[in-house]
Design an enzyme around this catalytic site. Structure first.
Site, PDB file in Angstrom:
ATOM      1  N   GLY A   9       0.843  -1.195   0.000  1.00  0.00           N
ATOM      2  CA  GLY A   9       0.000   0.000   0.000  1.00  0.00           C
ATOM      3  C   GLY A   9       0.879   1.245   0.000  1.00  0.00           C
ATOM      4  NE  ARG A  11       1.716   3.391  -7.001  1.00  0.00           N
ATOM      5  CZ  ARG A  11       2.221   2.223  -7.393  1.00  0.00           C
ATOM      6  NH1 ARG A  11       3.508   1.978  -7.236  1.00  0.00           N
ATOM      7  NH2 ARG A  11       1.452   1.295  -7.932  1.00  0.00           N
ATOM      8  N   GLY A  12      -0.233   4.711  -0.999  1.00  0.00           N
ATOM      9  CA  GLY A  12      -1.418   5.240  -0.315  1.00  0.00           C
ATOM     10  C   GLY A  12      -1.041   6.264   0.752  1.00  0.00           C
ATOM     11  CG  HIS A 132     -12.027   8.442  10.167  1.00  0.00           C
ATOM     12  ND1 HIS A 132     -12.757   7.998  11.239  1.00  0.00           N
ATOM     13  CD2 HIS A 132     -10.768   7.962  10.339  1.00  0.00           C
ATOM     14  CE1 HIS A 132     -11.974   7.271  12.037  1.00  0.00           C
ATOM     15  NE2 HIS A 132     -10.768   7.239  11.511  1.00  0.00           N
ATOM     16  CE  LYS A 136     -12.199   4.590   8.576  1.00  0.00           C
ATOM     17  NZ  LYS A 136     -11.129   3.648   8.242  1.00  0.00           N
ATOM     18  N   GLY A 142     -12.382   0.972  12.035  1.00  0.00           N
ATOM     19  CA  GLY A 142     -11.899  -0.189  12.784  1.00  0.00           C
ATOM     20  C   GLY A 142     -11.704   0.163  14.257  1.00  0.00           C
TER      21      GLY A 142
HETATM   22  N1  LIG Z   1      -4.319   1.006  12.082  1.00  0.00           N
HETATM   23  C1  LIG Z   1      -4.112   2.319  11.930  1.00  0.00           C
HETATM   24  O1  LIG Z   1      -3.509   2.987  12.787  1.00  0.00           O
HETATM   25  C2  LIG Z   1      -4.600   2.974  10.689  1.00  0.00           C
HETATM   26  C3  LIG Z   1      -5.283   2.232   9.766  1.00  0.00           C
HETATM   27  N2  LIG Z   1      -5.674   2.776   8.588  1.00  0.00           N
HETATM   28  C4  LIG Z   1      -6.272   1.857   7.634  1.00  0.00           C
HETATM   29  O2  LIG Z   1      -5.305   1.566   6.631  1.00  0.00           O
HETATM   30  C5  LIG Z   1      -5.960   1.277   5.394  1.00  0.00           C
HETATM   31  C6  LIG Z   1      -5.390   2.167   4.297  1.00  0.00           C
HETATM   32  O3  LIG Z   1      -5.706   3.510   4.566  1.00  0.00           O
HETATM   33  P1  LIG Z   1      -5.160   4.686   3.619  1.00  0.00           P
HETATM   34  O4  LIG Z   1      -3.690   4.657   3.558  1.00  0.00           O
HETATM   35  O5  LIG Z   1      -5.847   5.919   4.067  1.00  0.00           O
HETATM   36  O6  LIG Z   1      -5.774   4.225   2.208  1.00  0.00           O
HETATM   37  P2  LIG Z   1      -5.269   4.602   0.738  1.00  0.00           P
HETATM   38  O7  LIG Z   1      -6.409   4.288  -0.187  1.00  0.00           O
HETATM   39  O8  LIG Z   1      -4.672   5.965   0.714  1.00  0.00           O
HETATM   40  O9  LIG Z   1      -4.075   3.573   0.461  1.00  0.00           O
HETATM   41  C7  LIG Z   1      -4.237   2.211   0.230  1.00  0.00           C
HETATM   42  C8  LIG Z   1      -3.235   1.826  -0.832  1.00  0.00           C
HETATM   43  O10 LIG Z   1      -3.199   0.409  -0.916  1.00  0.00           O
HETATM   44  C9  LIG Z   1      -3.201   0.055  -2.300  1.00  0.00           C
HETATM   45  N3  LIG Z   1      -3.646  -1.333  -2.436  1.00  0.00           N
HETATM   46  C10 LIG Z   1      -4.900  -1.809  -2.576  1.00  0.00           C
HETATM   47  N4  LIG Z   1      -4.871  -3.157  -2.667  1.00  0.00           N
HETATM   48  C11 LIG Z   1      -3.568  -3.532  -2.565  1.00  0.00           C
HETATM   49  C12 LIG Z   1      -2.890  -4.786  -2.585  1.00  0.00           C
HETATM   50  N5  LIG Z   1      -3.555  -5.948  -2.717  1.00  0.00           N
HETATM   51  N6  LIG Z   1      -1.544  -4.797  -2.445  1.00  0.00           N
HETATM   52  C13 LIG Z   1      -0.852  -3.661  -2.311  1.00  0.00           C
HETATM   53  N7  LIG Z   1      -1.437  -2.429  -2.301  1.00  0.00           N
HETATM   54  C14 LIG Z   1      -2.781  -2.362  -2.417  1.00  0.00           C
HETATM   55  C15 LIG Z   1      -4.113   1.086  -2.924  1.00  0.00           C
HETATM   56  O11 LIG Z   1      -3.942   1.124  -4.331  1.00  0.00           O
HETATM   57  P3  LIG Z   1      -5.192   1.590  -5.249  1.00  0.00           P
HETATM   58  O12 LIG Z   1      -5.573   2.958  -4.783  1.00  0.00           O
HETATM   59  O13 LIG Z   1      -4.630   1.538  -6.637  1.00  0.00           O
HETATM   60  O14 LIG Z   1      -6.275   0.585  -4.990  1.00  0.00           O
HETATM   61  C16 LIG Z   1      -3.616   2.354  -2.222  1.00  0.00           C
HETATM   62  O15 LIG Z   1      -2.479   2.895  -2.856  1.00  0.00           O
HETATM   63  C17 LIG Z   1      -7.461   1.470   5.659  1.00  0.00           C
HETATM   64  O16 LIG Z   1      -8.043   0.220   6.004  1.00  0.00           O
HETATM   65  C18 LIG Z   1      -7.467   2.385   6.886  1.00  0.00           C
HETATM   66  O17 LIG Z   1      -8.643   2.287   7.642  1.00  0.00           O
HETATM   67  C19 LIG Z   1      -5.445   4.087   8.296  1.00  0.00           C
HETATM   68  C20 LIG Z   1      -4.813   4.893   9.196  1.00  0.00           C
HETATM   69  C21 LIG Z   1      -4.321   4.390  10.465  1.00  0.00           C
HETATM   70  O1  LIG Z   2      -8.865   5.242   7.385  1.00  0.00           O
HETATM   71  C1  LIG Z   2      -8.286   5.929   8.273  1.00  0.00           C
HETATM   72  O2  LIG Z   2      -7.850   7.052   8.049  1.00  0.00           O
HETATM   73  C2  LIG Z   2      -8.120   5.346   9.606  1.00  0.00           C
HETATM   74  N1  LIG Z   2      -8.450   4.100   9.781  1.00  0.00           N
HETATM   75  C3  LIG Z   2      -8.356   3.379  10.998  1.00  0.00           C
HETATM   76  C4  LIG Z   2      -9.741   3.003  11.477  1.00  0.00           C
HETATM   77  O3  LIG Z   2     -10.609   2.672  10.665  1.00  0.00           O
HETATM   78  O4  LIG Z   2      -9.957   3.007  12.700  1.00  0.00           O
HETATM   79  C5  LIG Z   2      -7.506   4.068  12.028  1.00  0.00           C
HETATM   80  C6  LIG Z   2      -7.666   5.549  12.069  1.00  0.00           C
HETATM   81  O5  LIG Z   2      -8.907   5.848  12.606  1.00  0.00           O
HETATM   82  C7  LIG Z   2      -7.501   6.159  10.686  1.00  0.00           C
END
Ligand SMILES: NC(=O)C1=CN([C@@H]2O[C@H](COP(=O)(O)OP(=O)(O)OC[C@H]3O[C@@H](n4cnc5c(N)ncnc54)[C@H](OP(=O)(O)O)[C@@H]3O)[C@@H](O)[C@H]2O)C=CC1
Ligand SMILES: O=C(O)C1=N[C@H](C(=O)O)C[C@H](O)C1
Length: 246
Positions: A9, A11-12, A132, A136, A142
């Site tokens: 992920g 590039r996310g 959020h 999202k 979560g």
């Molecule tokens: N636990 C924590 O503290 C936190 C958790 N999160 C969670 O993290 C996740 C990602 O959030 P966020 O970064 O905002 O999302 P984004 O959409 O910005 O990033 C996700 C990235 O993952 C890529 N991706 C999708 N499928 C795959 C795969 N099979 N293999 C590799 N890469 C893949 C996407 O590509 P494409 O766009 O091309 O599909 C995208 O670039 C969410 O579930 C969010 O809730 C977020 C913040 C904090």
């Molecule tokens: O998607 C987000 O941004 C986040 N996802 C996680 C969640 O679903 O709880 C963690 C944080 O809240 C940011």
């Protein structure tokens, strides 16, 4: 000892922040930064992979990592009880492998959840509001789902039933979603990052516990701690509170 780290992920929003954090840590070496469609063979040198992808992708990614004996630190959301059971079964033949899943890696969010669990036995009535950014994918967050489960577990342990609620007529969704008998309300707005309020109500008083992540760097100390700790923790660990020994 240097730990070889891969990021899925990359590039996310979160993945890119993790890439920077790993590159800035002297004891970690970034060996792969992959996104959707990339060849996972590039993970061959990784000891630990960090996954911040999508709830629909994460189980497939974990299957690959476990099959290839790579430890995992997972921030991606969407872990139901049945998914966790599937993951435990997947890990069974690999007793030395560690997977850490944390719905939230920010220290303050972990503390807020712990404080909420402590408060739950004193207040029968509790509701959660999570707020959020509007890009999202999942609702409720979560973190909110995990908080609701912690409140429900604390209630069950203390023998406290959910408080009275007179609502008999409501517009669909007006009272939020129900997670283990806790109402959860989700707000999505541009400008927000990640925020949670846990509200408790009692006789003539309320208690509000609130946490705000104002920047994604707030998650990085927890992610890096997870990368270092997962190597020492075989099996499945759910929640950073277990790593922090709270
Ligand atoms: N636990 C924590 O503290 C936190 C958790 N999160 C969670 O993290 C996740 C990602 O959030 P966020 O970064 O905002 O999302 P984004 O959409 O910005 O990033 C996700 C990235 O993952 C890529 N991706 C999708 N499928 C795959 C795969 N099979 N293999 C590799 N890469 C893949 C996407 O590509 P494409 O766009 O091309 O599909 C995208 O670039 C969410 O579930 C969010 O809730 C977020 C913040 C904090
Ligand atoms: O998607 C987000 O941004 C986040 N996802 C996680 C969640 O679903 O709880 C963690 C944080 O809240 C940011």
């Amino acid at each position: 000892m240097t730990i070889n780290v891969g990021v899925l992920g990359a590039r996310g929003r979160m993945g890119a922040t993790v890439v920077n954090a790993v590159e800035g840590a002297s004891d970690l070496k970034l060996v792969a930064a992959l996104d959707a469609g990339d060849d996972f063979a590039a993970l061959a040198d990784a000891q630990v992979v960090v996954d911040f992808t999508h709830p629909d992708a994460v189980m497939g990614n974990l299957e690959y990592l476990v099959e290839h004996d790579i430890h995992a630190v997972v921030g991606t959301t969407g872990f139901s009880d049945s998914r966790l059971a599937d993951l435990r079964a997947l890990l069974e033949p690999k007793p030395s492998l560690g997977v850490l899943i944390a719905p939230n890696f920010a220290l303050g969010a972990v503390l807020a959840m712990r404080f909420a669990a402590q408060a739950a036995k004193f207040y029968a009535s509790a509701e959660i509001i999570e707020l959020h950014h509007n890009r999202k994918a999942d609702a409720p967050s979560g973190t909110a789902a995990h908080t609701a489960r912690m409140i429900a577990a604390a209630r069950a342990e203390a023998g406290v039933a959910p408080g009275p609620d007179a609502t008999t007529s409501e517009l669909d969704g007006a009272r939020g979603a129900t997670v283990e008998e806790v109402r959860v309300h989700s707000v999505r707005l541009p400008g927000l990052v990640a925020h949670e309020e846990i509200l408790f109500g009692g006789e003539g008083e309320t208690l509000t516990i609130r946490h705000d992540s104002l920047d994604r760097t707030s998650f990085m100390p927890g992610v890096l701690l997870g990368v270092r700790e997962v190597l020492k923790r075989p099996g499945l660990t759910v929640g950073l509170e277990n790593v922090l020994d709270l």
